[in-house]
Structures are given as C-alpha cells and as structure tokens.
Write a protein that holds these residues in place. Structure first.
Motif, PDB file in Angstrom:
ATOM      1  N   TYR A  64       7.276   2.323   0.762  1.00 61.76           N
ATOM      2  CA  TYR A  64       6.695   1.890  -0.519  1.00 61.76           C
ATOM      3  C   TYR A  64       5.754   2.989  -1.002  1.00 61.76           C
ATOM      4  O   TYR A  64       4.797   3.342  -0.329  1.00 61.76           O
ATOM      5  CB  TYR A  64       5.926   0.581  -0.342  1.00 61.76           C
ATOM      6  N   TYR A  65       6.065   3.533  -2.180  1.00 66.10           N
ATOM      7  CA  TYR A  65       5.208   4.536  -2.792  1.00 66.10           C
ATOM      8  C   TYR A  65       4.463   3.957  -3.990  1.00 66.10           C
ATOM      9  O   TYR A  65       3.294   4.253  -4.208  1.00 66.10           O
ATOM     10  CB  TYR A  65       6.026   5.747  -3.213  1.00 66.10           C
ATOM     11  N   SER A  66       5.177   3.148  -4.760  1.00 66.41           N
ATOM     12  CA  SER A  66       4.586   2.476  -5.915  1.00 66.41           C
ATOM     13  C   SER A  66       5.495   1.311  -6.273  1.00 66.41           C
ATOM     14  O   SER A  66       6.564   1.126  -5.692  1.00 66.41           O
ATOM     15  CB  SER A  66       4.429   3.436  -7.101  1.00 66.41           C
ATOM     16  N   THR A 107       0.847  -1.186   0.000  1.00 65.97           N
ATOM     17  CA  THR A 107       0.000   0.000   0.000  1.00 65.97           C
ATOM     18  C   THR A 107       0.889   1.245   0.000  1.00 65.97           C
ATOM     19  O   THR A 107       1.975   1.238   0.587  1.00 65.97           O
ATOM     20  CB  THR A 107      -0.922   0.013   1.234  1.00 65.97           C
ATOM     21  N   GLN A 108       0.431   2.304  -0.616  1.00 62.82           N
ATOM     22  CA  GLN A 108       1.218   3.533  -0.665  1.00 62.82           C
ATOM     23  C   GLN A 108       1.538   4.016   0.742  1.00 62.82           C
ATOM     24  O   GLN A 108       0.693   4.008   1.631  1.00 62.82           O
ATOM     25  CB  GLN A 108       0.466   4.617  -1.435  1.00 62.82           C
ATOM     26  N   THR A 164       7.339   0.987  -8.754  1.00 59.38           N
ATOM     27  CA  THR A 164       8.615   1.453  -9.304  1.00 59.38           C
ATOM     28  C   THR A 164       9.317   2.454  -8.389  1.00 59.38           C
ATOM     29  O   THR A 164      10.376   2.968  -8.752  1.00 59.38           O
ATOM     30  CB  THR A 164       8.371   2.102 -10.682  1.00 59.38           C
ATOM     31  N   ASN A 165       8.714   2.760  -7.279  1.00 62.69           N
ATOM     32  CA  ASN A 165       9.294   3.727  -6.348  1.00 62.69           C
ATOM     33  C   ASN A 165       9.196   3.179  -4.924  1.00 62.69           C
ATOM     34  O   ASN A 165       8.235   3.437  -4.199  1.00 62.69           O
ATOM     35  CB  ASN A 165       8.572   5.069  -6.449  1.00 62.69           C
ATOM     36  N   ARG A 166      10.197   2.454  -4.548  1.00 61.70           N
ATOM     37  CA  ARG A 166      10.220   1.843  -3.222  1.00 61.70           C
ATOM     38  C   ARG A 166      11.663   1.531  -2.857  1.00 61.70           C
ATOM     39  O   ARG A 166      12.531   1.410  -3.715  1.00 61.70           O
ATOM     40  CB  ARG A 166       9.384   0.566  -3.200  1.00 61.70           C
TER      41      ARG A 166
END
Length: 244
Positions: free
Chosen positions: A205-207, A181-182, A209-211
């Motif tokens: 964890y943001y997404s 989860t974001q 592809t962005n964690r």
C-alpha cells in the motif's frame, strides 16, 4: 497407638512400630539400616503452627505417591547448590537457566532465564527430529538437517508445506487492516547474504490510488515455462519488456 518393639532378624536388628497391637507386616513401621519403611496409605506429616491441615508426603489411598502443601504456595525443589525450581499451583517454575532432559540424551528443553526457551534434540550424540503432534497426528516436524515440514514428516526443502485437502493456502496478512499506512503490506522477500535484498512478491500500500499485488526485483524479472533455462518474457530493470 503405635507400640515400639525390637525384633531380631538374621541379617540385622529391625525396630518396628506396630499399629493397634497388630504384628503384621502391613501395619508396621520399620526402621532398618538406611531405610524407613511405612505401611500402605500412611504418610509422613509436618505439623503446622496454625490451620487444620498438615503437610504430607507418602502414598495415598489410590496408591499414588504425593506431596501435599496445605499453604497453597509452592514446593521447593532444591539441591546442594540451591533451589532448582518450584512446584506451584500454576505449574512447574524453574529458577534461572535450567533444563529438562532424558538420561539417554535424546533431547533437552532449556529455559535460559529471560532470554528464551531452547528445544534441542539428539543431545546425547545421536540424531532425531523434533515433532509437533496433536494426539497421535503429527502436524509439523523439524528434520535432523534443519528442514521444516508442515503436513509432511519428510520435508524435501528448507520449508515444505503439504495441505490436508484439495488445496494448500498460505495467508500472509498485515498486522492491522483498519489503518492503511504507506509501505504497509505482507510480502515474501528474497535476498542473498552477499547482495542483500533482491526482490519480493506480495501486497503493498502506497496510497489510496496506488496499492495492490506487487512483484518487485532490484534487477530484471524473468518468466520461464516448462523448466526451460531461456526466458519466455523478460522485464528489464529499465522497464523494457522482451518476449521470446
């Protein structure tokens, strides 16, 4: 069969009930001023209206004092103000806010109704740490000044952790690793009472592809080495990087 007899003593009159005609002290029940003396392995019984077993109180054959309730419900512990608690098959149960304490005031465990349990040391005016042990080995201690030690009985900081092996690992885990989860993550956060949240280090964890591992500061991020007061590397809150 008990035979009730009257025996005079120097100080008082004693009523005795002798068992099977015996006149020995070990087989007699004595009624003296303020006392009822029972022989060994004899209990006081309360007859039940139904069932085959009676409630008893007294010493058993192992010389242990026991209270027995054949109904398998509970034994009330009461004083003039009411019932303090109950002894149940599942354990000791307190009513409302009650405490377990020592006569010397070394410590107290208080059950505050539904609001929680308080473990307090040094209630008698003294001071003492609270230790958590497994067998004879101490694993955690709350020091008298509030410092907490894990693996050490003399914590040097607010939280002092000492491993038992070659390394000391601390795991910070998210609550659920099956759903991403974001803003989910496990972090150590830094803050001041006056300034609020200042920064954190941990996994975010943001997404998809962005964690990853994140070091965040609401101001600059400074890197120092060898205990120096000067910064070796500085990342400004504008994104600029300074080395030296």
């Amino acid at each position: 069969v008990y035979v009730l007899g009257l025996q005079n003593k120097t100080q008082a009159t004693v009523w005795k009930a002798f068992l099977d005609g015996s006149t020995t002290q070990t087989n007699s029940l004595e009624l003296t001023a303020g006392n009822i003396l029972l022989p060994n392995n004899v209990s006081v019984k309360w007859k039940r209206s139904t069932g085959t077993q009676d409630a008893t109180i007294g010493y058993n054959s192992s010389n242990e004092f026991s209270i027995f309730n054949p109904m398998d419900t509970s034994i009330n512990l009461s004083v003039a103000s009411g019932t303090v608690g109950k002894i149940k098959s599942s354990g000791l149960e307190f009513n409302g806010s009650k405490s377990i304490t020592t006569s010397t005031g070394a410590g107290v465990v208080t059950v505050n109704g539904n609001s929680g349990v308080v473990l307090q040391s040094g209630t008698g005016g003294g001071s003492g740490a609270i230790s958590f042990k497994q067998g004879s080995t101490e694993y955690m201690r709350v020091h008298t000044d509030g410092r907490i030690g894990i693996g050490t009985n003399n914590p040097a900081t607010i939280l002092d952790i000492k491993g038992s092996g070659a390394s000391t690992d601390i795991n910070l885990r998210t609550q659920d690793d099956t759903v991403e989860t974001q803003y989910e993550g496990a972090r150590i956060r830094f803050a001041k009472n006056s300034d609020g949240f200042l920064g954190h280090v941990g996994y975010r964890y943001y997404s998809a592809t962005n964690r990853g591992v994140e070091l965040y500061s609401s101001n600059d991020i400074n890197f120092k080495v060898n205990g120096a007061d000067t910064n070796s590397v500085t990342i400004k809150n504008t994104g600029d990087v300074g080395i030296g």
